[in-house]
Design a protein around this motif. Structure first.
Motif, mmCIF file in Angstrom:
data_model
loop_
_atom_site.group_PDB
_atom_site.id
_atom_site.type_symbol
_atom_site.label_atom_id
_atom_site.label_comp_id
_atom_site.label_asym_id
_atom_site.label_seq_id
_atom_site.Cartn_x
_atom_site.Cartn_y
_atom_site.Cartn_z
ATOM 1 N N VAL A 15 66.539 23.704 -18.535
ATOM 2 C CA VAL A 15 66.591 24.358 -17.237
ATOM 3 C C VAL A 15 66.769 23.344 -16.116
ATOM 4 O O VAL A 15 67.572 23.539 -15.188
ATOM 5 C CB VAL A 15 65.321 25.211 -17.018
ATOM 6 N N CYS A 16 66.019 22.241 -16.194
ATOM 7 C CA CYS A 16 66.143 21.194 -15.166
ATOM 8 C C CYS A 16 67.543 20.598 -15.157
ATOM 9 O O CYS A 16 68.121 20.341 -14.091
ATOM 10 C CB CYS A 16 65.102 20.107 -15.406
ATOM 11 N N ALA A 17 68.101 20.357 -16.350
ATOM 12 C CA ALA A 17 69.456 19.803 -16.416
ATOM 13 C C ALA A 17 70.466 20.772 -15.822
ATOM 14 O O ALA A 17 71.408 20.368 -15.117
ATOM 15 C CB ALA A 17 69.813 19.481 -17.862
ATOM 16 N N ALA A 18 70.295 22.070 -16.077
ATOM 17 C CA ALA A 18 71.211 23.052 -15.519
ATOM 18 C C ALA A 18 71.108 23.106 -13.997
ATOM 19 O O ALA A 18 72.127 23.157 -13.292
ATOM 20 C CB ALA A 18 70.927 24.428 -16.120
ATOM 21 N N LEU A 19 69.878 23.098 -13.474
ATOM 22 C CA LEU A 19 69.703 23.114 -12.023
ATOM 23 C C LEU A 19 70.265 21.852 -11.383
ATOM 24 O O LEU A 19 70.892 21.908 -10.313
ATOM 25 C CB LEU A 19 68.212 23.265 -11.688
ATOM 26 N N TYR A 20 70.045 20.713 -12.023
ATOM 27 C CA TYR A 20 70.536 19.445 -11.468
ATOM 28 C C TYR A 20 72.061 19.410 -11.456
ATOM 29 O O TYR A 20 72.679 18.905 -10.503
ATOM 30 C CB TYR A 20 69.992 18.276 -12.273
ATOM 31 N N SER A 21 72.684 19.975 -12.510
ATOM 32 C CA SER A 21 74.147 19.994 -12.552
ATOM 33 C C SER A 21 74.721 20.916 -11.487
ATOM 34 O O SER A 21 75.840 20.701 -11.010
ATOM 35 C CB SER A 21 74.627 20.413 -13.940
ATOM 36 N N VAL A 66 83.509 7.938 0.154
ATOM 37 C CA VAL A 66 84.429 8.811 0.874
ATOM 38 C C VAL A 66 84.039 10.282 0.773
ATOM 39 O O VAL A 66 84.385 11.080 1.649
ATOM 40 C CB VAL A 66 85.872 8.613 0.349
ATOM 41 N N ARG A 67 83.342 10.683 -0.280
ATOM 42 C CA ARG A 67 82.907 12.066 -0.402
ATOM 43 C C ARG A 67 81.916 12.171 -1.558
ATOM 44 O O ARG A 67 81.707 11.214 -2.303
ATOM 45 C CB ARG A 67 84.088 13.003 -0.651
ATOM 46 N N LYS A 68 81.298 13.348 -1.697
ATOM 47 C CA LYS A 68 80.418 13.634 -2.825
ATOM 48 C C LYS A 68 80.745 15.021 -3.369
ATOM 49 O O LYS A 68 81.159 15.917 -2.637
ATOM 50 C CB LYS A 68 78.952 13.552 -2.416
ATOM 51 N N GLU A 69 80.553 15.185 -4.680
ATOM 52 C CA GLU A 69 80.947 16.411 -5.348
ATOM 53 C C GLU A 69 79.848 16.850 -6.305
ATOM 54 O O GLU A 69 79.122 16.020 -6.861
ATOM 55 C CB GLU A 69 82.254 16.187 -6.113
ATOM 56 N N ARG A 70 79.700 18.167 -6.490
ATOM 57 C CA ARG A 70 78.690 18.685 -7.398
ATOM 58 C C ARG A 70 78.956 18.202 -8.823
ATOM 59 O O ARG A 70 80.101 18.110 -9.258
ATOM 60 C CB ARG A 70 78.665 20.210 -7.367
ATOM 61 N N ILE A 71 77.864 17.929 -9.541
ATOM 62 C CA ILE A 71 77.995 17.449 -10.911
ATOM 63 C C ILE A 71 78.674 18.493 -11.786
ATOM 64 O O ILE A 71 79.517 18.168 -12.637
ATOM 65 C CB ILE A 71 76.608 17.084 -11.468
#
Length: 315
Positions: A47-53, A294-299
């Motif tokens: 669950v934590c890995a899914a939320l973090y991603s 330059v930017r950041k993107e969701r895992i």
């Protein structure tokens, strides 16, 4: 014929030992306690890995080589080819403005100046003898201009300090032949400042802006990072040959360049830097690796690019 004896799967010694023992075995008992909490721990980790991603982000950097430039340094080059007659200074020596640094053989210039000086003196005598002679006056004026030009040519055979400072690099010795435009000696002035020139991929130019941080790792100081502020970003995207021309013949070949690039400059406030309690000087031409975020993107978007349209990305 005797029947072939069937092989046994147990050794005779093992059977005799088993028959002689009086101990009975017991059932294998496994406690379910650790399996219960392990199961819930695994569920929590998933669950934590899914939320973090979904909620976590990964930064994207524009990375490229960088070089330290010490501005306020003057590189002296000869205007004419010649052989070095004498070297008057040493690296690190303090010099004053106008002080001779390197002299070249000037036999032709000296002979020409002496000839013009003799003609000038003879013509001056004629003018003094007959002040009304206009032809003699005009000839004297022409010789005066030729003498000044000859003196300038002779003085050009000696490289002098353009300002007070310290001798930096010295690249010649007595008797060495030097072509025009070759760097002979440099003088670092008292008012110098250090600048970092980063060569970042040209495709990131729209995302690079002054005021953003620039992380730098100097060559020879692995995993020791310094952060500077971008002072200016080039308006043009240029190729490797133009970058080498900008950096100069001495330092342009020190960097492996490829592809279109944009010049990013960052001001370094101090001529020294400290690593693990030790202080070091910045030197012109030091190489480094520069990274600008330059930017950041969701895992999750990074793992599954197809979700970019649904979730979008963060800049």
């Amino acid at each position: 014929m005797e029947a072939t004896q069937r092989p046994r799967i147990f050794r005779e010694e093992a059977l005799r030992h088993h028959e002689g023992t009086q101990e009975d075995g017991d059932l294998l008992r496994i406690s379910p306690r650790w399996t219960r909490w392990t199961y819930w721990v695994l569920i929590a980790l998933v669950v934590c890995a899914a939320l973090y991603s979904v909620l976590g982000t990964i930064p994207e950097y524009a990375s490229g080589p960088a070089m330290v430039k010490v501005e306020g340094r003057s590189d002296l080059t000869p205007q004419l080819p010649g052989i070095v007659a004498s070297v008057e200074v040493k690296p690190g020596q303090r010099v004053e403005a106008g002080q001779p640094l390197v002299s070249f053989l000037s036999q032709d210039e000296t002979a020409s100046l002496e000839r013009i000086q003799r003609e000038f003196e003879l013509q001056l005598v004629r003018v003094l003898q007959d002040p009304a002679d206009e032809a003699a006056r005009q000839a004297l004026t022409s010789l005066r201009a030729e003498r000044e030009l000859a003196e300038a040519r002779q003085q050009a055979r000696t490289l002098r300090a353009p300002h007070a400072g310290v001798v930096g690099t010295l690249r010649v010795r007595e008797g060495q032949y030097v072509n025009p435009g070759e760097n002979v000696v440099s003088v670092v002035g008292d008012d110098v400042h250090v600048t970092l020139v980063a060569l970042l991929p040209g495709g990131y130019r729209p995302r690079l802006e002054p005021g953003k941080p620039l992380r730098v790792e100097l060559n020879g100081f692995t995993h020791e990072y310094q952060t500077f502020t971008i002072e200016s970003v080039g308006d043009q995207i240029i190729g490797p040959s133009e970058v080498r021309r900008y950096l100069g013949a001495d330092t342009g070949d020190a960097i492996n360049l490829s592809g279109p690039m944009v010049l990013v400059r960052a001001r370094i406030d101090s001529p020294t830097f400290t690593i693990k309690g030790k202080t070091f000087n910045y030197f012109d031409g030091m190489l480094a690796q520069a990274d600008a975020r330059v930017r950041k993107e969701r895992i999750l978007v990074t793992l599954i690019p197809g979700l970019k349209g649904a979730l979008g990305h963060e800049d």
